[in-house]
Motif scaffolding. Structure first.
Motif, PDB file in Angstrom:
ATOM      1  N   ASP A   1       0.834  -1.197   0.050  1.00  0.00           N
ATOM      2  CA  ASP A   1       0.247   0.128  -0.065  1.00  0.00           C
ATOM      3  C   ASP A   1       0.967   1.158   0.186  1.00  0.00           C
ATOM      4  O   ASP A   1       2.046   1.185   0.015  1.00  0.00           O
ATOM      5  CB  ASP A   1      -1.016   0.039   1.073  1.00  0.00           C
ATOM      6  N   ASN A   2       0.305   2.342  -0.165  1.00  0.00           N
ATOM      7  CA  ASN A   2       0.851   3.734  -0.164  1.00  0.00           C
ATOM      8  C   ASN A   2       2.366   3.874  -1.232  1.00  0.00           C
ATOM      9  O   ASN A   2       3.060   4.047  -0.982  1.00  0.00           O
ATOM     10  CB  ASN A   2       1.542   4.015   1.111  1.00  0.00           C
TER      11      ASN A   2
ATOM     12  N   ALA B   1       6.470  -7.779  12.009  1.00  0.00           N
ATOM     13  CA  ALA B   1       5.232  -8.093  12.418  1.00  0.00           C
ATOM     14  C   ALA B   1       4.147  -7.331  11.601  1.00  0.00           C
ATOM     15  O   ALA B   1       3.116  -7.895  11.143  1.00  0.00           O
ATOM     16  CB  ALA B   1       4.818  -8.591  13.808  1.00  0.00           C
ATOM     17  N   VAL B   2       4.454  -6.274  11.947  1.00  0.00           N
ATOM     18  CA  VAL B   2       3.650  -5.145  11.111  1.00  0.00           C
ATOM     19  C   VAL B   2       3.629  -5.253   9.565  1.00  0.00           C
ATOM     20  O   VAL B   2       2.502  -5.423   8.819  1.00  0.00           O
ATOM     21  CB  VAL B   2       3.946  -3.731  11.290  1.00  0.00           C
ATOM     22  N   LEU B   3       4.562  -5.527   8.979  1.00  0.00           N
ATOM     23  CA  LEU B   3       4.566  -5.656   7.594  1.00  0.00           C
ATOM     24  C   LEU B   3       4.442  -6.965   7.120  1.00  0.00           C
ATOM     25  O   LEU B   3       3.390  -6.934   6.122  1.00  0.00           O
ATOM     26  CB  LEU B   3       6.324  -5.178   7.198  1.00  0.00           C
TER      27      LEU B   3
ATOM     28  N   ALA C   1      -4.080  -2.751   2.473  1.00  0.00           N
ATOM     29  CA  ALA C   1      -5.121  -1.506   2.774  1.00  0.00           C
ATOM     30  C   ALA C   1      -5.768  -1.407   4.233  1.00  0.00           C
ATOM     31  O   ALA C   1      -5.705  -0.630   4.868  1.00  0.00           O
ATOM     32  CB  ALA C   1      -6.023  -1.066   1.687  1.00  0.00           C
ATOM     33  N   ARG C   2      -6.352  -2.753   4.288  1.00  0.00           N
ATOM     34  CA  ARG C   2      -6.800  -2.927   5.758  1.00  0.00           C
ATOM     35  C   ARG C   2      -6.287  -2.975   7.060  1.00  0.00           C
ATOM     36  O   ARG C   2      -6.371  -2.113   7.889  1.00  0.00           O
ATOM     37  CB  ARG C   2      -7.809  -4.164   5.592  1.00  0.00           C
ATOM     38  N   PHE C   3      -4.964  -3.258   6.750  1.00  0.00           N
ATOM     39  CA  PHE C   3      -3.937  -3.328   7.779  1.00  0.00           C
ATOM     40  C   PHE C   3      -2.766  -2.513   7.783  1.00  0.00           C
ATOM     41  O   PHE C   3      -1.474  -2.555   8.023  1.00  0.00           O
ATOM     42  CB  PHE C   3      -3.341  -4.703   8.300  1.00  0.00           C
TER      43      PHE C   3
ATOM     44  N   GLU D   1      -5.323   1.122  14.520  1.00  0.00           N
ATOM     45  CA  GLU D   1      -5.856   0.121  15.429  1.00  0.00           C
ATOM     46  C   GLU D   1      -5.895  -1.259  14.898  1.00  0.00           C
ATOM     47  O   GLU D   1      -5.474  -2.162  15.483  1.00  0.00           O
ATOM     48  CB  GLU D   1      -7.088   0.633  15.978  1.00  0.00           C
ATOM     49  N   ALA D   2      -6.238  -1.261  13.595  1.00  0.00           N
ATOM     50  CA  ALA D   2      -6.369  -2.688  12.713  1.00  0.00           C
ATOM     51  C   ALA D   2      -4.912  -3.188  12.732  1.00  0.00           C
ATOM     52  O   ALA D   2      -4.601  -4.317  12.901  1.00  0.00           O
ATOM     53  CB  ALA D   2      -7.039  -2.324  11.555  1.00  0.00           C
TER      54      ALA D   2
END
Length: 768
Positions: free
Chosen positions: A207-208, A234-236, A244-246, A253-254
């Motif tokens: 995304d982005n 872990a984020v990636l 897009a959702r995460f 928060e998601a």
């Protein structure tokens, strides 16, 4: 007895209900489908039977998967300055991935990745159960990392769909999934597990406009992939299921919850201890978010200016600048570029504050009589694309155009304290931005021609025009060294004395012209050496030299030194009335420091393809001897006078730059102070700065406030302070190179050309 048993079995079978016979039949059909039908189907898909399924990628393309890659612009010290991209993607090798990232990916997305051969039977069964029970999100999907890589590379390409895919979404998905399986098997056969894993990460969308793990790590955490820690990994990895959702920027928060789900998998697998998991899961997402585009990063103006040149090379050599994954190596030093951008920002912020206070409550666009130009904004708005768009839509004569131009709307504007949200109309915005001063700065190594820093303006996002190479303005007194250089080339000496008296020129069209000095006077009659005259920037003595050496000779000398813009052969040339670029001036002054050898400024050293093969190399263009080394060194000595002579225009330079160092410099200011310049030289760096409004009518009313010594010199001084403070740089204080043969610069009048214009009584006659 055997016959009796057989008859009994036959009797039992005959007694079975019809459902039993149907079940047996179904089993046989299932058996034939699995053993014969599936292989036939796979073969028909693979070879595109009757064109029903669409072409498969060739084996060659599978072995050498192609995907759009951004081209990277790299500094001389190995730092990425920015990228050209259609899709912002950049490859990274496996050894540049952090081990924790690799472990996180496998644990979260494909726990048996090291064991399967592209297809995971357990995962497929799990996926079927999930689909039947409507619990796919809890149970998980059936695709392996290899299958996901196949999907990223090939199967979503609509050009590979056949006629059956056009019947609807279900057959399309089935055929694409079949191709995905086939490609996965090929990938497993031709690549190692490490290669598959890194190819997958290089092709994922985060995304982005961040495609690939390298760009994602830079975008969200301002890190390289080998520096990612466990929570960042872990984020990636959590974004892979739904970027897009995460997205941690759009949905923090998601993203936080998804990150902790991934961390829990690492805990369950034993990679994280209970204590580590408990302490990590409560940490906030420490994001350093920055979307990459042509307005971001170092050397934004530089990258924009070289784009046409690179595009032309790519077209001639069969590459796509935006998609071929080229590595473009430049001479720019990222540290020096950063210092240049910092120096510009620090000094221009101060200068803009002065400018705003100077014009408080008034508009700075004025005519030669210092009166505001009527209808200025109205004429300028008509030059914008937005105005032309409105005219096409509403017509030029209607009131709608005017209404739309004055309609208030929300927008973000540039300020020296950061971007600010406001409500402006288009006319408000134009008025706001026309109050800004702008700048250009360039620094190069005179001995090699390598450009080390390039700042084309105050902010590339809001002010696109480059003031280094694209823009040309009157150089004012920074052109004078080419007049003095012509004289030195004809045998004059820095210590020869002249009287501070203005000469008279007879103009071709009739009438006469006499130059005054910056104080408005036509000279004091004081006797000055040529070195002192240049240091104090005396217009009168510069004009005398122009008369003696000849205007055409000055033009030719300047051209040989590196000035490429047209130079008008008129008397006012000596005061710098012909427009030139900062790029040309820096190159011209470098010729003096390089002992007369003109080396054209250059900035690209080599280009590599995506595999690291050098496909082009570039060397500096050396144009040969523009002047002899004695002439060049005389001019270096003359320019040092600005620092060393009493009343010199460079004496205000900081001690940090001047101490234990040979420094030369020249200020320049146009007559109405619309352009302020400073050119500074040391033995290994020549740098120049320009400050002014984007339009010549925008400037200070006071010449003293707008002069180069006030506006441009502080930028050069601050830049050099930063360069000298960085001990990791090769550019140090020192002395200029001397000529290879001795040069006597003591005063010996007999060696100078005969005075063809003035004699002693002329110097004492104020009317001449």
């Amino acid at each position: 007895m055997a016959v009796r048993k057989t008859a009994k079995i036959k009797e039992l079978l005959q007694r079975r209900s019809p459902w039993f016979r149907r079940a047996v039949k179904a089993i046989w059909i299932f058996f034939f489908v699995i053993t014969i039908g599936c292989p036939l189907y796979i073969v028909s898909v693979k070879y595109n039977f009757l064109g029903l399924y669409g072409e498969m990628p060739s084996l060659k393309s599978i072995e050498n998967p192609e995907n759009d890659l951004s081209s990277d612009v790299i500094s001389a010290d190995g730092v990425s300055l920015g990228r050209y991209f259609s899709y912002n993607r950049s490859q990274v090798p496996f050894n540049k991935l952090s081990p924790v990232l690799v472990k996180t990916l496998i644990t979260s997305e494909d726990i048996r990745f090291k064991e399967h051969s592209g297809l995971d039977a357990k995962a497929l069964i799990r996926a079927v159960i999930g689909a039947v029970t409507f619990r796919s999100s809890q149970i998980g999907g059936g695709s392996t990392l290899t299958q996901q890589l196949a999907k990223n590379l090939f199967t979503l390409n609509p050009e590979l769909d056949g006629s059956l895919a056009k019947l609807g979404r279900v057959p399309q998905r089935l055929i694409r999934k079949s191709k995905e399986w086939i490609i996965s098997v090929y990938l497993e056969r031709h690549f190692t597990k490490d290669e598959i894993l890194v190819m997958y990460l290089n092709t994922c969308d985060f995304d982005n406009n961040a495609l690939g793990i390298k760009v994602a790590a830079e975008t969200y955490f301002n890190k390289q992939p080998d520096k990612l820690n466990v929570q960042e990994s872990a984020v990636l990895v959590g974004m892979l299921q739904s970027p897009a959702r995460f997205n941690p920027k759009a949905h923090p928060e998601a993203s936080f919850r998804k990150r902790n789900e991934v961390l829990y998998k690492l805990f369950k697998d034993g990679y994280l201890s209970r204590a580590k998991y408990d302490s990590t899961k409560v940490l906030p997402i420490d994001m350093k978010f920055s979307v990459q585009n042509q307005n971001k990063g170092l050397a934004t103006y530089f990258r924009t200016v070289i784009t046409p040149e690179l595009s032309k090379w790519c077209k001639e050599n069969g590459y796509n600048l935006w998609e071929s994954g080229l590595k473009i190596y430049t001479t720019i030093d990222s540290r020096m570029q950063r210092y240049a951008e910092e120096a510009v920002a620090e000094q221009m912020k101060i200068q803009q504050k002065k400018f705003n206070e100077h014009w408080k409550g008034q508009n700075p666009w004025i005519d030669d009589n210092k009166r505001e130009i009527p209808g200025f904004l109205e004429s300028r708005i008509k030059q914008t694309d937005y105005y032309r768009e409105l005219v096409r839509k509403y017509g030029e004569r209607g009131d709608s155009v005017k209404i739309m131009l004055n309609l208030k709307k929300r927008m973000t504007v540039f300020t020296w304290n950061g971007e600010r949200d406001t409500v402006f109309s288009s006319m408000d915005s134009l008025r706001y931005y026309k109050h800004f001063l702008n700048t250009g700065f360039m620094s190069m190594d005179p001995n090699t021609g390598a450009v080390k820093a390039w700042v084309g303006g105050i902010n590339h996002k809001y002010f696109k025009y480059d003031h280094v190479k694209q823009g040309t303005r009157q150089p004012g007194s920074t052109f004078k060294p080419f007049v003095y250089g012509t004289a030195m080339d004809q045998g004059y000496n820095p210590n020869q004395t002249f009287l501070d008296i203005s000469p008279t020129f007879t103009l071709v069209g009739g009438g006469t012209w006499r130059p005054a000095n910056s104080d408005g006077k036509y000279g004091t009659g004081e006797k000055l050496t040529l070195r002192q005259a240049l240091a104090q920037s005396k217009n009168t003595i510069t004009a005398q030299l122009l008369q003696r050496v000849g205007i055409d000779n000055v033009v030719n000398f300047a051209k040989a030194a590196g000035i490429t813009s047209p130079l008008d052969p008129v008397p006012t040339l000596c005061l710098g009335v012909s427009d030139v670029s900062l790029y040309e001036l820096v190159g011209g002054y470098s010729t003096f420091v390089n002992l007369g050898i003109h080396t054209e400024p250059f900035y690209i050293t080599r280009i590599e393809d995506k595999n690291g093969n050098v496909v082009a190399s570039f060397s500096p263009k050396i144009h040969g001897e523009a002047m002899n080394e004695h002439t060049a060194y005389k001019m270096v000595y003359m320019l040092r006078g600005g620092v060393e002579e009493e009343g010199g225009s460079s004496q205000a330079l900081s001690k940090a730059v001047k101490e234990d160092n040979e420094v030369g410099g020249k200020t320049g200011t146009t007559s109405n102070a619309s352009d302020g310049w400073y050119m500074g030289i040391t033995h290994d760096l020549v740098s120049g700065a320009w400050v002014g409004g984007d339009e010549r009518s925008i400037h200070y009313r006071s010449w003293s406030l707008g002069q180069g010594g006030s506006t441009a010199r502080p930028i050069w001084d601050r830049y050099m302070q930063k360069v000298y403070a960085d001990r990791s740089l090769e550019y140090k204080k020192g002395q200029f190179r001397r000529p290879s043969t001795p040069l006597d610069m003591t005063l010996d009048v007999s060696q100078y050309p005969a005075d063809s214009t003035y004699d002693d009584k002329d110097y004492n006659d104020p009317n001449k």
